[in-house]
Design an enzyme around this catalytic site. Structure first.
Site, PDB file in Angstrom:
ATOM      1  N   GLU A   1      19.045   2.177  -2.569  1.00  0.00           N
ATOM      2  CA  GLU A   1      18.279   1.669  -1.012  1.00  0.00           C
ATOM      3  C   GLU A   1      19.512   1.413  -0.309  1.00  0.00           C
ATOM      4  O   GLU A   1      19.674   1.548   0.844  1.00  0.00           O
ATOM      5  CB  GLU A   1      17.658   0.459  -1.574  1.00  0.00           C
ATOM      6  CG  GLU A   1      15.961   0.903  -1.738  1.00  0.00           C
ATOM      7  CD  GLU A   1      15.916   0.945  -3.094  1.00  0.00           C
ATOM      8  OE1 GLU A   1      16.950   0.538  -4.164  1.00  0.00           O
ATOM      9  OE2 GLU A   1      14.686   1.233  -3.726  1.00  0.00           O
TER      10      GLU A   1
ATOM     11  N   ASN B   1      17.673  -2.728  -7.166  1.00  0.00           N
ATOM     12  CA  ASN B   1      16.617  -2.427  -6.279  1.00  0.00           C
ATOM     13  C   ASN B   1      16.267  -3.385  -5.137  1.00  0.00           C
ATOM     14  O   ASN B   1      16.519  -4.652  -5.210  1.00  0.00           O
ATOM     15  CB  ASN B   1      15.334  -2.382  -6.978  1.00  0.00           C
ATOM     16  CG  ASN B   1      14.096  -1.628  -6.271  1.00  0.00           C
ATOM     17  OD1 ASN B   1      14.107  -0.371  -6.437  1.00  0.00           O
ATOM     18  ND2 ASN B   1      13.011  -2.397  -5.835  1.00  0.00           N
TER      19      ASN B   1
ATOM     20  N   ASP C   1      -4.055  -6.159   5.662  1.00  0.00           N
ATOM     21  CA  ASP C   1      -3.056  -4.960   5.570  1.00  0.00           C
ATOM     22  C   ASP C   1      -2.916  -3.979   6.712  1.00  0.00           C
ATOM     23  O   ASP C   1      -3.607  -3.999   7.642  1.00  0.00           O
ATOM     24  CB  ASP C   1      -3.058  -4.378   4.065  1.00  0.00           C
ATOM     25  CG  ASP C   1      -1.745  -4.473   3.366  1.00  0.00           C
ATOM     26  OD1 ASP C   1      -0.906  -3.648   3.994  1.00  0.00           O
ATOM     27  OD2 ASP C   1      -1.701  -4.864   2.470  1.00  0.00           O
TER      28      ASP C   1
HETATM   29 MN    MN Z   1      13.731   1.405  -5.357  1.00  0.00          MN
END
Ligand code: MN
Length: 407
Positions: free
Chosen positions: A199, A136, A245
């Site tokens: 990804e 990931n 943020d």
């Molecule tokens: Mn992912």
């Protein structure tokens, strides 16, 4: 990242700051000032090279993707989110290994952005983790706790959160590599919610060439980067926050997992990539990946033409969806589809194809002249929205859809 920086310089797009600036607030304030222009600092704290606002506008992003700024959502919606057809190669060597050192975060120009933040934060790091053959890659804010430890914000139920929980349940640490200063489209791929572990294949599709990864000593394979921090996400927790943020308001303090560092690899004279929180780069990288998701969802219920997450909505909370309406009632289905595709979405306006969705005045004109408020509004109270919306109650909010199509 250095090849990209050289390209920006050649085209005259790069702002260069040659004098020494402080990593405490000063560099961030300069980055914010040049919000949609890339900035390269030659001497943060006297010695460090830092790039900011690398992917700072739809124009830059469209250029990287090989499309136009107004066609990003349709273009991305046409690519396989599974990364099918993408190629990932594990290779032996990398320029990133030019220098290998014991971990010491004080040697990196990790910035302090806003004076209400809980400390210095890594914001441009792609965290790569591997578990059960799934690799990931995702971007997380990471607070410096000391020279060898970071606290990482893991949002449930996203992939890295789930992988860490799984590793903890087995009594294992989750090994990671944190890549800082990667190619811009690898950043976009890492910011995109693709199927688990896809990804880098997706990045390869975006870049239209194979993505090369190399293995760190802990076994995790990472992309070429200016700097890679190796370590593992432990079962320890520490206070993480506050942090300015995406909405330009402070996110609260939480107990988040601690990353313990084992090694640092870097290019000679590396370029540290800093993403300014709430800045244009942050908003584009967080928001643009949702536009094709909304596009594809609406495509199933209407002839969708385009989608944008608007700047006023922080490129995250508000969408405008453009459709070619064929039968009455379709715009309401488009509203429902958009909310399903992007759970953080709070407002969606559906317009006809004659409205330029990149011009807020044209969207407002459609609202002014085509909306009958008693019949064209969908209100959904008590629904899960974004925890980053400061007006939500623990993330629970009311969502509103406006059918601003004719008829
Ligand atoms: Mn992912």
């Amino acid at each position: 990242m250095r090849a990209y920086k050289d390209k920006l310089k050649e085209t005259g797009a790069l702002i260069e700051i040659k004098h020494s600036v402080s990593s405490r607030y000063e560099a961030a304030s300069i980055g914010l000032k040049y919000k949609d222009k890339p900035v390269f600092f030659h001497a943060v704290d006297g010695i460090h090279r830092v790039i900011m606002n690398a992917v700072c506008s739809r124009e830059v992003l469209a250029d990287l993707l090989g499309t136009t700024p107004y066609n990003i959502a349709p273009y991305l919606a046409g690519l396989p989110e599974s990364g099918e057809g993408g190629e990932v190669r594990i290779i032996e060597d990398s320029g990133t290994k030019e220098e290998i050192e014991e971990p010491d975060l004080s040697k990196l120009p990790i910035l302090r952005y806003f004076n209400g933040d809980g400390g210095a934060y890594i914001t441009g790091g792609v965290v790569v983790a591997e578990l059960d053959g799934i690799r990931n890659a995702s971007i997380h804010r990471m607070l410096v706790l000391d020279n060898k430890r970071l606290a990482v914000r893991l949002v449930p139920p996203r992939h890295l959160y789930k992988m860490h929980r799984e590793a903890m349940e087995r009594g294992e640490d989750l090994k990671v590599g944190i890549a800082i200063g990667v190619a811009p489209l690898i950043l976009l791929a890492a910011a995109t919610r693709v199927p688990p572990g896809r990804e880098f294949e997706y990045a390869s599709v975006l870049m239209n060439k194979p993505v090369e990864l190399f293995r760190l000593d802990n076994g995790v394979a990472v992309p070429h980067a200016e700097i890679v921090i190796e370590g593992y996400i432990s079962r320890d927790r520490a206070k993480e926050g506050p942090f300015m943020d995406i909405t330009g308001t402070y996110d609260k303090i939480r107990e988040e997992p601690v990353i313990k560092l084992t090694r640092v690899y870097h290019r000679s004279n590396p370029i540290y990539h800093a993403i300014v929180p709430s800045g244009a780069e942050h908003r584009l990288l967080m928001g643009v990946p949702y536009e094709p998701l909304i596009y594809r969802a609406v495509e199933r219920v209407a002839r969708v033409r385009n989608v944008v997450l608007t700047e006023g909505g922080c490129c995250y909370l508000h969408a405008v969806v453009q459709i070619e309406k064929e039968v009455e009632g379709e715009a309401k289905n488009a509203i429902i589809a958009a909310f399903a595709a992007h759970p953080s979405l709070k407002l969606v306006v559906v317009v006809d194809s004659d409205v330029n969705i990149f011009k807020p005045e044209e969207v407002e004109y459609a609202i002014a002249t085509r909306v009958r408020w008693s019949e064209d509004v969908v209100t959904i109270p008590g629904v899960r929205g974004s925890s980053l919306d400061p007006s939500s109650k623990n993330g629970v909010t009311t969502k509103v859809g406006i059918d601003a199509t004719r008829g």
